[in-house]
Design an enzyme around this catalytic site. Structure first.
Site, PDB file in Angstrom:
ATOM      1  CE  LYS A  32      -2.490   1.735   3.624  1.00 38.63           C
ATOM      2  NZ  LYS A  32      -2.611   3.191   3.681  1.00 38.63           N
ATOM      3  CG  ASP A  59      -5.219   4.378   1.363  1.00 37.38           C
ATOM      4  OD1 ASP A  59      -6.342   4.771   1.001  1.00 37.38           O
ATOM      5  OD2 ASP A  59      -4.902   4.221   2.563  1.00 37.38           O
ATOM      6  CE  LYS A  61      -8.290   6.499   3.746  1.00 41.20           C
ATOM      7  NZ  LYS A  61      -6.840   6.166   3.804  1.00 41.20           N
ATOM      8  CG  HIS A  63     -14.431  13.597  -0.972  1.00 41.87           C
ATOM      9  ND1 HIS A  63     -14.790  13.647   0.361  1.00 41.87           N
ATOM     10  CD2 HIS A  63     -15.518  13.989  -1.663  1.00 41.87           C
ATOM     11  CE1 HIS A  63     -16.045  14.064   0.462  1.00 41.87           C
ATOM     12  NE2 HIS A  63     -16.498  14.288  -0.760  1.00 41.87           N
ATOM     13  CG  ASP A  64     -12.114  17.356  -6.421  1.00 43.30           C
ATOM     14  OD1 ASP A  64     -12.981  18.140  -6.867  1.00 43.30           O
ATOM     15  OD2 ASP A  64     -10.963  17.701  -6.122  1.00 43.30           O
ATOM     16  CB  THR A 123     -11.305   4.237  12.142  1.00 45.66           C
ATOM     17  OG1 THR A 123     -10.056   4.529  11.532  1.00 45.66           O
ATOM     18  CG2 THR A 123     -11.916   3.018  11.488  1.00 45.66           C
ATOM     19  NE  ARG A 214       1.055   2.429  13.360  1.00 42.20           N
ATOM     20  CZ  ARG A 214       0.162   3.217  13.933  1.00 42.20           C
ATOM     21  NH1 ARG A 214       0.544   4.090  14.847  1.00 42.20           N
ATOM     22  NH2 ARG A 214      -1.104   3.130  13.619  1.00 42.20           N
TER      23      ARG A 214
HETATM   24  O1  C5P Z   1       0.382   0.952  11.151  1.00 41.30           O
HETATM   25  P1  C5P Z   1      -1.022   0.460  10.943  1.00 41.30           P
HETATM   26  O2  C5P Z   1      -1.119  -1.058  10.835  1.00 41.30           O
HETATM   27  O3  C5P Z   1      -1.995   1.046  11.933  1.00 41.30           O
HETATM   28  O4  C5P Z   1      -1.385   1.021   9.515  1.00 41.30           O
HETATM   29  C1  C5P Z   1      -2.653   0.931   8.981  1.00 41.30           C
HETATM   30  C2  C5P Z   1      -2.680   1.573   7.638  1.00 41.30           C
HETATM   31  O5  C5P Z   1      -4.040   1.610   7.219  1.00 41.30           O
HETATM   32  C3  C5P Z   1      -2.185   3.012   7.601  1.00 41.30           C
HETATM   33  O6  C5P Z   1      -1.588   3.232   6.322  1.00 41.30           O
HETATM   34  C4  C5P Z   1      -3.430   3.840   7.770  1.00 41.30           C
HETATM   35  O7  C5P Z   1      -3.365   5.071   7.111  1.00 41.30           O
HETATM   36  C5  C5P Z   1      -4.479   2.946   7.091  1.00 41.30           C
HETATM   37  N1  C5P Z   1      -5.835   3.122   7.601  1.00 41.30           N
HETATM   38  C6  C5P Z   1      -6.197   2.935   8.926  1.00 41.30           C
HETATM   39  N2  C5P Z   1      -7.489   3.111   9.321  1.00 41.30           N
HETATM   40  C7  C5P Z   1      -8.418   3.457   8.433  1.00 41.30           C
HETATM   41  C8  C5P Z   1      -8.080   3.638   7.105  1.00 41.30           C
HETATM   42  C9  C5P Z   1      -6.759   3.465   6.716  1.00 41.30           C
HETATM   43  O8  C5P Z   1      -5.366   2.591   9.738  1.00 41.30           O
HETATM   44  N3  C5P Z   1      -9.663   3.597   8.842  1.00 41.30           N
END
Ligand code: C5P
Length: 234
Positions: A32, A59, A61, A63-64, A123, A214
């Site tokens: 991603k 990714d 996102k 929106h326009d 979220t 992470r």
């Molecule tokens: O580090 P982590 O596992 O939390 O990363 C999750 C990835 O998914 C990040 O790139 C974050 O921007 C993305 N993401 C998220 N929650 C969302 C939408 C996207 O954590 N609701």
């Protein structure tokens, strides 16, 4: 079984992204590329990762207005990404334009159309956030409403939190692909993800793909971390 792990390359430079991608390639199903890396490294990083043969989830996102989103989706399709995101709150016309742009552009180039994924309620939003912007619905209802609108508008997939998977699976046609961030194995330190599931739990609940950031890239041995997640799914 295909590998459902999408490793988030949430790193600030092209060099760091390529190094991570090289390490992880045999252990994950896709990479991603999000806003930070794309703004820093541009379309060139997408091309470089694609050139390794790996699948890319862009990714950004979008929106326009429908015309602008359609053009951005067409440009992403020309980069030959396999998945990309748009905001469902842009409305039905915007989503239809995005899906059509993906299909038409791919067809004209002889490529497979990328999976256009709808993002519902971020979220980071709660009921107060929705009220603040004049939306009276509660977040759960708004997620379901936007998901249904996305499907009616022709989208074939959605991004959702782990805790939304079960409710969405109940109301959505089975072909809809659900891509789920917020995955935690339990081995890592607590961070800003509050509503999480383990990789196995998320797949059992009905996720199609797992976005893992992470727990992979911040671990001492990213390759091993990815392999352990994959093993935990079997
Ligand atoms: O580090 P982590 O596992 O939390 O990363 C999750 C990835 O998914 C990040 O790139 C974050 O921007 C993305 N993401 C998220 N929650 C969302 C939408 C996207 O954590 N609701």
């Amino acid at each position: 079984m295909r590998n459902p792990i999408i490793a988030a390359l949430d790193v600030p430079t092209a060099e760091a992204a390529l190094k991570l991608a090289q390490q992880l390639a045999p252990a994950v199903g896709a990479f991603k590329i999000g806003k930070e890396l794309f703004v820093a490294a541009g379309p060139d990083i997408v091309k470089k990762i694609r050139a390794t043969g790996a699948a890319v989830f862009l990714d950004l996102k979008f929106h326009d207005i429908p015309n602008t989103v359609a053009k951005a989706v067409a440009a992403a399709t020309r980069l030959d990404v396999q998945m990309l995101t748009i905001h469902t709150s842009g409305g039905g016309e915007m989503m239809r334009a995005a899906e059509k742009a993906a299909q038409d552009t791919a067809k004209s180039l002889g490529l497979t159309a990328p999976l256009v994924l709808g993002v519902t309620v971020l979220t980071s939003s709660n009921n107060e956030t929705l009220a603040e912007i004049g939306c009276a619905a509660d977040t759960e209802k708004q997620v379901l409403r936007l998901a249904q609108l996305a499907v009616q508008s022709g989208l074939r997939g959605l991004v959702c939190s782990p805790l939304e998977i079960v409710a969405l699976r109940k109301i959505l046609p089975p072909h809809i692909q659900l891509v789920t961030p917020g995955i935690r194995t339990g081995a890592e330190k607590a961070d800003d993800q509050k509503r999480t599931l383990t990789p196995r739990e998320a797949m059992q609940a009905g996720a199609s793909w797992l976005v893992v950031g992470r727990p992979i890239y911040a671990s001492e041995n990213p390759r091993l971390a990815a392999e352990k997640i994959l093993e935990s799914l079997n």
